[in-house]
Motif scaffolding. Structure first.
Motif, short mmCIF file in Angstrom:
data_model
loop_
_atom_site.label_atom_id
_atom_site.label_comp_id
_atom_site.label_asym_id
_atom_site.label_seq_id
_atom_site.Cartn_x
_atom_site.Cartn_y
_atom_site.Cartn_z
N LYS A 181 37.46 60.32 47.53
CA LYS A 181 37.81 60.68 48.90
C LYS A 181 39.26 61.08 49.07
N TYR A 182 40.19 60.37 48.39
CA TYR A 182 41.62 60.57 48.68
C TYR A 182 42.40 61.25 47.56
N ARG A 183 41.92 61.18 46.32
CA ARG A 183 42.58 61.84 45.19
C ARG A 183 44.07 61.51 45.12
N CYS A 184 44.37 60.23 45.04
CA CYS A 184 45.78 59.80 44.97
C CYS A 184 45.88 58.54 44.12
N ARG A 185 47.10 58.04 43.95
CA ARG A 185 47.32 56.79 43.22
C ARG A 185 46.70 55.63 44.00
N ILE A 186 45.98 54.76 43.28
CA ILE A 186 45.33 53.62 43.91
C ILE A 186 45.73 52.35 43.16
N ASP A 187 46.38 51.44 43.84
CA ASP A 187 46.71 50.13 43.28
C ASP A 187 45.71 49.11 43.79
N GLN A 188 44.99 48.49 42.88
CA GLN A 188 43.98 47.50 43.26
C GLN A 188 44.45 46.10 42.87
N VAL A 189 44.35 45.17 43.81
CA VAL A 189 44.78 43.79 43.57
C VAL A 189 43.73 42.84 44.10
N ASN A 229 40.62 40.88 34.35
CA ASN A 229 41.19 41.91 35.22
C ASN A 229 40.73 43.31 34.81
N GLU A 230 39.50 43.38 34.25
CA GLU A 230 39.02 44.68 33.82
C GLU A 230 37.50 44.73 33.77
N PHE A 231 37.01 45.96 33.83
CA PHE A 231 35.59 46.24 33.62
C PHE A 231 35.46 47.07 32.36
N ARG A 232 34.59 46.63 31.44
CA ARG A 232 34.37 47.39 30.20
C ARG A 232 32.89 47.62 30.00
N ASP A 233 32.58 48.81 29.63
CA ASP A 233 31.22 49.18 29.25
C ASP A 233 31.33 50.36 28.29
N THR A 234 30.21 50.83 27.81
CA THR A 234 30.23 51.95 26.87
C THR A 234 31.00 53.13 27.44
N ASN A 235 32.07 53.52 26.76
CA ASN A 235 32.90 54.67 27.15
C ASN A 235 33.58 54.51 28.50
N THR A 236 33.62 53.31 29.06
CA THR A 236 34.23 53.12 30.38
C THR A 236 35.12 51.89 30.36
N TRP A 237 36.34 52.07 30.87
CA TRP A 237 37.27 50.94 31.00
C TRP A 237 38.06 51.12 32.29
N HIS A 238 38.11 50.05 33.07
CA HIS A 238 38.86 50.11 34.33
C HIS A 238 39.58 48.78 34.52
N SER A 239 40.85 48.84 34.89
CA SER A 239 41.63 47.61 35.07
C SER A 239 42.20 47.52 36.47
N TYR A 240 42.55 46.33 36.88
CA TYR A 240 43.14 46.05 38.18
C TYR A 240 44.01 44.81 38.03
N ARG A 241 44.80 44.53 39.03
CA ARG A 241 45.71 43.39 38.98
C ARG A 241 45.05 42.17 39.63
#
Length: 279
Positions: free
Chosen positions: A85-93, A108-120
């Motif tokens: 929706k916003y196409r900008c920097r997103i800080d997640q806490v 502090n992360e989600f991992r799956d096949t070919n996917t990694w996402h981190s947050y604080r």
């Protein structure tokens, strides 16, 4: 639950203070965003955008580490929807409120096949209370911060709230302290320290609690609605007789919703007993 609603209220009412505490930045031109994200709507706890840098701060408050779907997947889901929706920097806490030894609060992360996402992740019970005590908007969170003498910390928070001159602000923050401190302290202790006069000055507390009741009702979780109704009854009437409490715990979702509205007119425990018998 009421804890989430209190935190959402604070984050939406004082977004600049949360930006400064969490990200260490002094923001300008900040705007609170609508928390509902499509396509299939989900509700984020708090979203605010710093317009000068086109940056979004997404706060998620958690009382318990368990959730469905699991929190790491939810954070990825939120990020994808926000980025689309916003196409900008997103800080997640993620801010965990209640102390626990669960290893889930260290993830502090989600991992799956070919996917990694981190947050604080912020575990509030590990945080230095001083930055929270130094900011009036964050005083309710200070009750849950690190301390070798928690009771003294609670007394310090209450004293600072009592010293706030603006009555509406003082009442609202006292109400927030009343709810959040319940995650750590005995309710009787909290209520002894908080002035009844100050509590009555709150113009938002009833609304926050009512939203919590509605949330429990919408989820179909009778036990959530019971906890929130009991909290509100205790605020109005003091400690509730165990016999009456047992009756309340047996009420249906519909009856709890009716009680959440009726109790606003209660003046004594007798009013509650009459309502339960004849309401």
């Amino acid at each position: 639950m009421a804890y989430d609603n209190i935190c959402k209220y604070l984050a939406e009412e004082y977004p600049s203070e949360f930006f400064q505490w969490v990200l260490g930045e002094e923001p300008r031109d900040i705007q609170v965003l609508k928390a509902e994200l499509s396509a299939e709507p989900i509700q984020a706890d708090a979203l605010s955008v710093l317009q000068s840098t086109n940056q979004i701060l997404h706060l998620e408050f958690q009382t318990l580490p368990q959730s469905e779907p699991p929190l790491p997947f939810r954070m990825l889901d939120y990020w994808v929807r926000l980025q689309r929706k916003y196409r900008c920097r997103i800080d997640q806490v993620v801010i965990f409120l209640k102390s626990t030894t669960s290893q889930m609060v260290f993830n502090n992360e989600f991992r799956d096949t070919n996917t990694w996402h981190s947050y604080r992740v912020i575990r509030l019970w590990e945080q230095d209370p001083q930055p929270l005590l130094a900011n009036r908007a964050l005083l309710p969170l200070a009750t849950l911060a690190r301390s070798n003498n928690p009771n003294q910390l609670l007394e310090q928070v209450v004293a600072q709230v009592d010293n706030i001159e603006e009555k509406p602000l003082r009442g609202n923050l006292a109400a927030c302290v009343d709810v959040l401190a319940g995650l750590r302290f005995d309710q009787e202790l909290v209520r002894r320290l908080l002035s009844e006069e100050v509590m009555e000055e709150s113009v938002t507390y009833q609304d926050i609690i009512q939203k919590g009741v509605q949330k429990g009702i919408q989820r179909g979780k009778q036990e959530e609605a019971v906890l929130i109704v009991m909290r509100l009854l205790t605020l109005r009437l003091g400690l509730i007789d165990p016999v009456l409490q047992q009756q309340i715990e047996g009420l249906s979702i519909t009856r709890l919703e009716e009680l959440s509205e009726a109790l606003l007119n209660f003046e004594t425990a007798t009013d509650l007993a009459v309502w339960l018998e004849h309401g």
